[in-house]
Enzyme design. Structure first.
Site, PDB file in Angstrom:
ATOM      1  N   HIS A 146     -39.474  13.882   6.865  1.00 39.95           N
ATOM      2  CA  HIS A 146     -40.637  13.065   6.496  1.00 39.95           C
ATOM      3  C   HIS A 146     -41.705  13.162   7.576  1.00 39.95           C
ATOM      4  CE1 HIS A 146     -38.299  10.902   3.325  1.00 39.95           C
ATOM      5  NE2 HIS A 146     -37.306  11.306   4.110  1.00 39.95           N
TER       6      HIS A 146
ATOM      7  N   HIS B  99     -34.579  11.247  -3.277  1.00 40.78           N
ATOM      8  CA  HIS B  99     -33.520  10.649  -2.474  1.00 40.78           C
ATOM      9  C   HIS B  99     -32.649   9.835  -3.439  1.00 40.78           C
ATOM     10  CE1 HIS B  99     -36.054  11.728   0.831  1.00 40.78           C
ATOM     11  NE2 HIS B  99     -35.436  10.985   1.724  1.00 40.78           N
TER      12      HIS B  99
ATOM     13  N   GLU C   8     -27.989   7.770  -1.249  1.00 42.07           N
ATOM     14  CA  GLU C   8     -27.947   7.672   0.225  1.00 42.07           C
ATOM     15  C   GLU C   8     -26.991   6.568   0.656  1.00 42.07           C
ATOM     16  OE1 GLU C   8     -31.800   7.063   2.007  1.00 42.07           O
ATOM     17  OE2 GLU C   8     -31.019   7.288   4.039  1.00 42.07           O
TER      18      GLU C   8
HETATM   19  N1  HPA Z   1     -34.192   7.112   3.256  1.00 45.20           N
HETATM   20  C1  HPA Z   1     -35.065   6.574   2.419  1.00 45.20           C
HETATM   21  N2  HPA Z   1     -36.356   6.608   2.661  1.00 45.20           N
HETATM   22  C2  HPA Z   1     -36.800   7.197   3.752  1.00 45.20           C
HETATM   23  C3  HPA Z   1     -35.932   7.770   4.644  1.00 45.20           C
HETATM   24  C4  HPA Z   1     -34.567   7.734   4.379  1.00 45.20           C
HETATM   25  O1  HPA Z   1     -33.719   8.243   5.134  1.00 45.20           O
HETATM   26  N3  HPA Z   1     -36.694   8.271   5.651  1.00 45.20           N
HETATM   27  C5  HPA Z   1     -37.964   8.016   5.338  1.00 45.20           C
HETATM   28  N4  HPA Z   1     -38.054   7.368   4.191  1.00 45.20           N
HETATM   29 ZN    ZN Z   2     -35.275  11.252   3.796  1.00 41.19          ZN
END
Ligand code: HPA
Ligand code: ZN
Length: 338
Positions: free
Chosen positions: A26, A201, A204
């Site tokens: 990012h 994403h 996670e």
């Molecule tokens: N997860 C979710 N959103 C994010 C992350 C992450 O690791 N890094 C920057 N935005």
């Molecule tokens: Zn990320």
């Protein structure tokens, strides 16, 4: 396991020098602490501390995202964006031998900067970094999950209308608990209709269902993090068999995973035969860099330098880069024996 799998300082040097393809990083997570402090002072962003060692302190996902949002709020002008883009890329190229990076940016976290200005600033930084280090870059504007589906759709419309020289797709990040991926169906449909690639994403925090939604409903051809796949054997097998690439990040597992090394999600995805690669995600917030993450997965999870070199080729296979440029990056991997 405490020693690097291949043993010692030579192995560390090999890991650091190995040319790398990075698909999960990012822009706002790459801002050097000193740069952040300068920008925050210039734009009147309140700071919890002016100590560069502590200004990015967080303890969990929620406090991490609060730091990330504060960081983004300090990036206001086109020249701020040029500067952080340049610094992000030269740090990756010089510190970690990154030769190709696809980088996320969250346009809706910079509400006073029109998208075209944001993109122009990034483009300047990308070209300057290429001139000085040779690093090749593409961009993935990313939906921020705490913002509304309407804001996401507007963002995608701006991306679709805007310059596409560097922009290859859209992503989605932020708080997985803020809203289900299905609420961004319209934004993703707009992106696909405009010929943009799509990733997100998902998983996670170990949910499998949202990975399925991102694949089936949003049409994602890659998944970022994706650890939730480990909860669903059928979905895991499908992702493996279709060769869907999963971009992992050591950093986020340091605060989301507390178990032993042999059941670490990156180790298990690797062992399951999923095509994965490592990204630094937010290296400035982690206080490390991609080479440091390679060392961590080698030392802690037992992935070898050969495993990691193969992952770079897998990442390049999955990269959203035209064939000719891909071949040039491949040659840089091969020239270095990686
Ligand atoms: N997860 C979710 N959103 C994010 C992350 C992450 O690791 N890094 C920057 N935005
Ligand atoms: Zn990320």
């Amino acid at each position: 396991m405490t020693a690097p799998a291949d043993g010692g300082a030579d192995a560390d040097v090999r890991l650091r020098r190995m040319p790398k393809v990075e698909l999960h990083c990012h822009l706002e997570g790459c801002v050097r602490p000193g740069t952040f402090l300068e920008l925050a002072r210039a734009h009147g962003v309140p700071l919890p501390t002016t100590d560069p060692e502590r200004v990015y302190a967080y303890t969990d996902m929620a406090s991490f995202l609060a730091v990330f949002e504060r960081l983004a709020a300090a990036v206001v002008t086109r020249d701020d964006v040029r500067r952080i883009s340049y610094e992000a890329l030269v740090d990756a190229a010089r510190g970690s031998a990154v030769v190709y990076r696809e980088m996320f940016v969250n346009p809706t976290l910079h509400p006073t900067l029109p998208y075209d200005e944001l993109l122009a600033g990034i483009t300047e930084g990308v070209h300057e970094a290429r001139r000085d280090t040779g690093i090749v870059t593409r961009l993935i504007p990313s939906v921020y999950r705490a913002h509304s589906p309407a804001a996401a759709a507007d963002m995608v419309r701006a991306v679709a209308r805007g310059d596409r020289d560097l922009v290859v797709g859209i992503g989605m990040d932020g708080d997985e608990t803020a809203g289900p991926p299905a609420s961004f169906t319209e934004a993703y449909a707009l992106a696909r209709d405009a010929g943009l690639q799509v990733t997100a994403h998902a998983g996670e925090r170990f949910g499998a269902e949202e990975v399925r939604t991102c694949l089936d409903l949003l049409g994602c051809t890659r998944i970022d993090h994706g650890y939730g796949l480990l909860q669903d054997a059928e979905l895991l097998a499908r992702v493996r068999d279709t060769g869907t690439h999963v971009t992992c990040a050591w950093l986020s597992t340091t605060y989301n995973y507390r178990g032993p090394a042999d059941t670490h999600p990156i180790r298990l995805l690797h062992d399951a035969g999923v095509r994965i690669s490592l990204g630094s995600d937010d290296p400035a917030l982690g206080g490390t860099d991609l080479a440091g993450d390679y060392r961590a997965v080698s030392a802690r999870l037992g992935l070898t330098a050969d495993d990691l070199a193969r992952q770079n080729h897998a990442a390049l296979d999955a990269a959203w880069l035209p064939a000719e440029e891909k071949a040039a990056v491949r040659a840089r991997l091969e020239d270095a024996g990686g």
